[in-house]
Write an enzyme that holds these catalytic residues in place. Structure first.
Site, short mmCIF file in Angstrom:
data_model
loop_
_atom_site.label_atom_id
_atom_site.label_comp_id
_atom_site.label_asym_id
_atom_site.label_seq_id
_atom_site.Cartn_x
_atom_site.Cartn_y
_atom_site.Cartn_z
N ASN A 1 -0.35 19.00 -22.11
CA ASN A 1 -0.73 18.02 -23.25
C ASN A 1 -0.69 19.08 -24.48
OD1 ASN A 1 -1.49 15.56 -21.77
ND2 ASN A 1 -3.07 16.83 -20.98
N ARG B 1 -3.41 21.59 -15.36
CA ARG B 1 -2.17 20.56 -15.74
C ARG B 1 -2.64 20.09 -17.02
NH1 ARG B 1 0.21 15.67 -11.95
NH2 ARG B 1 1.49 14.91 -13.68
N LYS C 1 7.19 22.67 -15.37
CA LYS C 1 6.43 21.48 -14.90
C LYS C 1 6.12 21.37 -13.45
CE LYS C 1 5.05 16.91 -15.42
NZ LYS C 1 5.16 15.50 -16.08
N GLU D 1 9.63 18.14 -25.68
CA GLU D 1 9.06 18.43 -24.59
C GLU D 1 9.42 19.74 -23.72
OE1 GLU D 1 6.30 17.14 -23.14
OE2 GLU D 1 6.48 14.97 -24.09
N GLU E 1 -4.52 17.28 -12.49
CA GLU E 1 -5.29 17.37 -13.88
C GLU E 1 -6.68 17.68 -13.94
OE1 GLU E 1 -4.09 14.58 -16.68
OE2 GLU E 1 -3.70 16.10 -17.92
N HIS F 1 -0.28 11.51 -29.23
CA HIS F 1 -0.85 10.33 -29.02
C HIS F 1 -1.50 9.29 -29.99
CE1 HIS F 1 -0.80 11.31 -24.54
NE2 HIS F 1 0.22 10.89 -24.62
N HIS G 1 8.05 9.17 -28.57
CA HIS G 1 6.98 9.80 -27.90
C HIS G 1 7.35 11.31 -28.22
CE1 HIS G 1 4.08 11.65 -25.21
NE2 HIS G 1 4.88 12.18 -24.81
N LYS H 1 2.97 11.29 -11.43
CA LYS H 1 2.11 10.35 -12.52
C LYS H 1 2.86 8.89 -12.57
CE LYS H 1 -0.83 13.12 -15.35
NZ LYS H 1 -1.33 13.27 -16.77
N HIS I 1 -0.12 16.90 -27.73
CA HIS I 1 -0.14 15.42 -27.16
C HIS I 1 -1.47 14.87 -27.77
CE1 HIS I 1 3.14 16.40 -24.72
NE2 HIS I 1 3.23 15.36 -24.29
N ARG J 1 0.69 -1.28 0.15
CA ARG J 1 0.04 0.08 0.13
C ARG J 1 0.95 1.27 0.01
NH1 ARG J 1 -3.19 -2.79 4.10
NH2 ARG J 1 -4.76 -4.18 2.89
#
Lengths: 372, 372
Positions: free
Chosen positions: A246, A242, A228, A186, A238, A253, A266, A144, A249, A122
């Site tokens: 993207n 946030r 960031k 990025e 997000e 993506h 990426h 993330k 993106h 946990r």
């Protein structure tokens, strides 16, 4: 040193050269600041390549050798099977709630390592030691973590912040040139959405940066991380701001998904995605024509972007599966002038198609060259 | 209605009769209180048996039928394979970040459902609708979620609180008598560690309680939940006070582990564990001889506990693997008088062995009867 401060965590990102030679004392110091000691059992999750290259220097500062957990390279190992295997190794090696994990590698190692730290017993503490440019400027900061399902990327995961991030420029010395360029998109994005001075710096110093001048790299990395950290500090989960991270993106993506993550890195997909966002921004007049030209030039400065031969409608269809979409709302990030961005929800399928077509026309393989 | 208030979450536990007939409006009300609406996609994780028995009444209040996810019964399905299967079903059914999960079943469904909600798209909202006594008084409150590894129980998981818990006494009408008795040992434990009036009530009303008198059951369930909510509110992450919830669990878990979870129900193992804790409490004079006698009688009131034929040293050895142990410290919870408990760290192997021997002497099968 850059501070990250979110509602659920406070930690520091150290960016510098040669950090890898003194990791244990650095970690002991961070732990001491929290009233903790280095635990009996320390695990390092890494990839075979990185470990081959850097294990000696990594281990030199550790009094007790950490237990090494290896994650084979590649997106196809970023799944729950790998997670289970590693969790079992930790249990067998006597890992308990006080154990510590160090994620030492690129973005995949960071995402998987953070997720394992989030769910082992946990939740245990972990440090990020990102080894690629992309991981240093992007994935290691923000909490993330996660893995893929066959149904889509990063569909499973947690928000779990590291105790600290150590971004060592020196690790970039073994990074292939293509990966450095890909990661730099990025940073270009970071400049576009929130840092006009980073934009200018990247415009004026592309030769130094691509030539891996340490001072130039450190400047770009620190600025990208700072951007960031700021955004994540304001909107950890997000729910609002946030989202601007993207930029580029949505179609990025889609390109990755349509090409099954086999053709572009990426960052390269984000590079092409940025171009379609710039086009949409120009169409909607959130940027002027001269700003559009200037930002397009900046993207090209960090190319070449690999050629693509794709169907524009397929790309648009693929954006519908993006997990950023809530219900039927299609969110899209647009550049606003130089160094700002906004989120809109009313981009139509037709507009998106036009932007994809514009981008794909530029991405077409040159005559005589094979594309994707 | 009982309020749970921890640093990371605030929610309510509703205990009553017939809640199952009005789940949707009840959930809509909870969501409205948070400024949210019932999302497009609602999932129900349940077991085939529970769904067979209760699906009609469960579904009656839902305008749009939820997507049903089935978890086969038994501890052996509480693993990462099941989790992956269910996560994939959710992705295929179009679950997004706003989707909602309802965990409807016993402790295993609650633990797995909570964990899935914790990691699907980095966390979605969920409700608990526990269907067993044990799940109602214990596992549905407190935010602990997770699954087993082959190396041990609950080694993987998260802290993730539900939006609310609906504990419907009516669901207990189909609960086998043995499961009710087993669950009641957690209520006995609740009384021992923090609620003297619950102790007295359970001493004086065992016939009513075991006869499933609704008012008596509701009283015991509400008091047990209130105790747990209080403790969890003070110590969400089990860094201190929450440890006392483990009274009877050190040897209880050892019994379960040595018998590979095949012989006793969890509550029954806790029942035997409570007996060894009482013995240790008497030895250490944290309870007097009369208190010891009185509490032993209370445990027996909710028996019979199944017979055991085990090796005491093996049990003691198995406690070393308990994940509550940090490093080499062996933590043990002792009863203090009637309705209080404390955590000690200096229980020796010899003392523990003596307590296990005392308990196993009582647990020996009667002549002519087969034990475990």
């Amino acid at each position: 040193m850059i501070k990250v401060e979110t509602p659920s965590a406070k930690y520091q990102v150290f960016a510098g050269t040669g950090l890898i030679d003194s990791l244990q004392p650095r970690m002991v110091k961070v732990l001491a600041g929290m009233g903790q000691k280095l635990p009996r059992r320390v695990f390092v999750l890494t990839s075979p390549e990185i470990w081959e290259l850097w294990s000696k220097r990594f281990l030199a500062s550790f009094a007790v050798e950490p237990v090494v957990l290896l994650l084979p390279p590649g997106e196809r190992h970023k799944n729950l099977r790998s997670v289970e295997k590693i969790l079992r190794q930790m249990a067998k090696a006597g890992g308990d709630r006080s154990s510590l994990l160090i994620a030492f590698g690129g973005g995949i190692v960071g995402d998987v390592g953070g997720f394992i730290a989030a769910i082992y017993m946990r939740g245990i503490s972990y440090f990020q030691v990102p080894s690629t440019f992309l991981a240093q400027v992007d994935s290691s900061v923000g909490g993330k973590t996660g893995v893929n399902l066959p149904e889509g990327k990063n569909l499973v995961g947690s928000f779990h912040h590291p105790l600290a991030v150590f971004a060592d420029m020196e690790l970039l010395s073994t990074l292939p040139d293509r990966e450095l360029r890909a990661g730099l998109f990025e940073s270009v994005k970071a400049g576009m959405i929130r840092d006009r001075s980073l934009l200018r710096y990247m415009e004026e110093n592309s030769a130094k940066i691509l030539g891996r001048d340490p001072a130039a790299l450190e400047k770009v990395i620190a600025a990208s991380i700072r951007m960031k950290a700021e955004v994540v500090g304001i909107d950890e989960r997000e729910s609002g701001l946030r989202m601007i991270l993207n930029l580029g993106h949505t179609l990025g993506h889609a390109i990755e998904s349509v090409t099954r993550y086999k053709v572009l890195l990426h960052g390269e997909a984000v590079g092409w995605g940025l171009i379609s966002s710039l086009y949409l921004g120009k169409m909607r007049a959130t940027i002027t024509e001269p700003q559009f030209q200037r930002l397009m030039r900046l993207v090209y400065l960090y190319g070449p972007l690999p050629a693509l031969r794709l169907n524009a409608q397929k790309l648009v269809d693929a954006t519908a599966k993006d997990k950023k979409h809530l219900g039927n709302v299609r969110r899209f990030v647009l550049p606003v002038g130089l160094g700002d961005a906004c989120v809109v929800e009313d981009v139509s399928g037709a507009e998106l198609l036009e932007a994809a077509q514009y981008m794909l026309a530029l991405a077409k393989p040159l005559p005589g060259k094979a594309g994707a």
